[in-house]
Design an enzyme around this catalytic site. Structure first.
Site, PDB file in Angstrom:
ATOM      1  N   ASN A 119       0.844  -1.194   0.000  1.00 42.89           N
ATOM      2  CA  ASN A 119       0.000   0.000   0.000  1.00 42.89           C
ATOM      3  C   ASN A 119       0.883   1.249   0.000  1.00 42.89           C
ATOM      4  O   ASN A 119       0.640   2.197  -0.741  1.00 42.89           O
ATOM      5  CB  ASN A 119      -0.894  -0.029   1.247  1.00 42.89           C
ATOM      6  N   ILE A 150      -5.667   4.433  -7.742  1.00 44.16           N
ATOM      7  CA  ILE A 150      -5.589   3.160  -7.018  1.00 44.16           C
ATOM      8  C   ILE A 150      -5.762   3.575  -5.553  1.00 44.16           C
ATOM      9  O   ILE A 150      -4.850   4.127  -4.954  1.00 44.16           O
ATOM     10  CB  ILE A 150      -4.255   2.432  -7.253  1.00 44.16           C
ATOM     11  N   PRO A 151      -6.949   3.368  -4.996  1.00 43.02           N
ATOM     12  CA  PRO A 151      -7.356   4.046  -3.750  1.00 43.02           C
ATOM     13  C   PRO A 151      -6.768   3.484  -2.455  1.00 43.02           C
ATOM     14  O   PRO A 151      -7.475   2.956  -1.598  1.00 43.02           O
ATOM     15  CB  PRO A 151      -8.877   3.907  -3.779  1.00 43.02           C
ATOM     16  N   CYS A 152      -5.464   3.655  -2.288  1.00 45.93           N
ATOM     17  CA  CYS A 152      -4.821   3.200  -1.055  1.00 45.93           C
ATOM     18  C   CYS A 152      -5.302   4.002   0.156  1.00 45.93           C
ATOM     19  O   CYS A 152      -5.179   3.540   1.290  1.00 45.93           O
ATOM     20  CB  CYS A 152      -3.306   3.245  -1.184  1.00 45.93           C
ATOM     21  N   HIS A 153      -5.894   5.172  -0.077  1.00 42.58           N
ATOM     22  CA  HIS A 153      -6.437   5.968   1.035  1.00 42.58           C
ATOM     23  C   HIS A 153      -7.634   5.284   1.698  1.00 42.58           C
ATOM     24  O   HIS A 153      -7.993   5.626   2.810  1.00 42.58           O
ATOM     25  CB  HIS A 153      -6.818   7.376   0.562  1.00 42.58           C
TER      26      HIS A 153
END
Length: 154
Positions: A114, A123-126
């Site tokens: 991540n 790429i929604p690592c949040h």
């Protein structure tokens, strides 16, 4: 040749990079120092990427439709592909991602993957949080992570 362009956004200056076919990197300029040769050139793909990002920031877009080519290991790519499955406005823990990729003991490795995500937001690592529900570990800073998650809640 890699092309890169910089844009001011609600979360700060974003750099977006592409390789002629796909987006390879989205990063906060003050948090990331560019590595390798690239040409400052606003291509059609970069224009489309910032258009979609601005629609996201304005609350008008929930999914991105862009070709992506993040560089990483097979494990990292597996994690990043799983992150893209987290629906807008929802979160998952590192442990939940580890289970989804078929290795429930890999939550720390998921956290490391991540952290290495080269294409933030898209790429929604949040959307990945600690098991206790706390906001932890975001390359852009916890304040940005919180801003993005709040944007998705509203």
């Amino acid at each position: 040749m890699r092309n890169i362009f910089y844009y001011n956004t609600m979360i700060g200056e974003l750099g977006i990079e592409e390789n002629g076919l796909a987006i390879t990197k989205v990063f906060l300029v003050d948090k990331d120092i560019e590595k390798g040769p690239s040409e400052k050139n606003e291509t059609e793909l970069l224009k489309e990427a910032i258009k979609q990002l601005n629609e996201y920031f304005d609350g008008k877009r929930k999914e991105f439709n862009l070709p992506l080519a993040p560089k990483g290991t097979e494990f990292q790519k597996k994690v990043w592909n799983t992150l893209k499955e987290i629906p807008f406005g929802e979160t998952r823990s590192y442990g939940e991602i580890a289970k989804l990729i078929g290795n429930e003991k890999a939550s720390r490795a998921v956290g490391m993957a991540n952290n290495k995500n080269p294409i933030m937001i898209i790429i929604p690592c949040h959307r990945v949080i600690g098991a206790n529900g706390k906001l932890v570990g975001y390359a852009g800073g916890i304040d940005i992570k919180e801003k993005l998650l709040n944007l998705e809640k509203n």
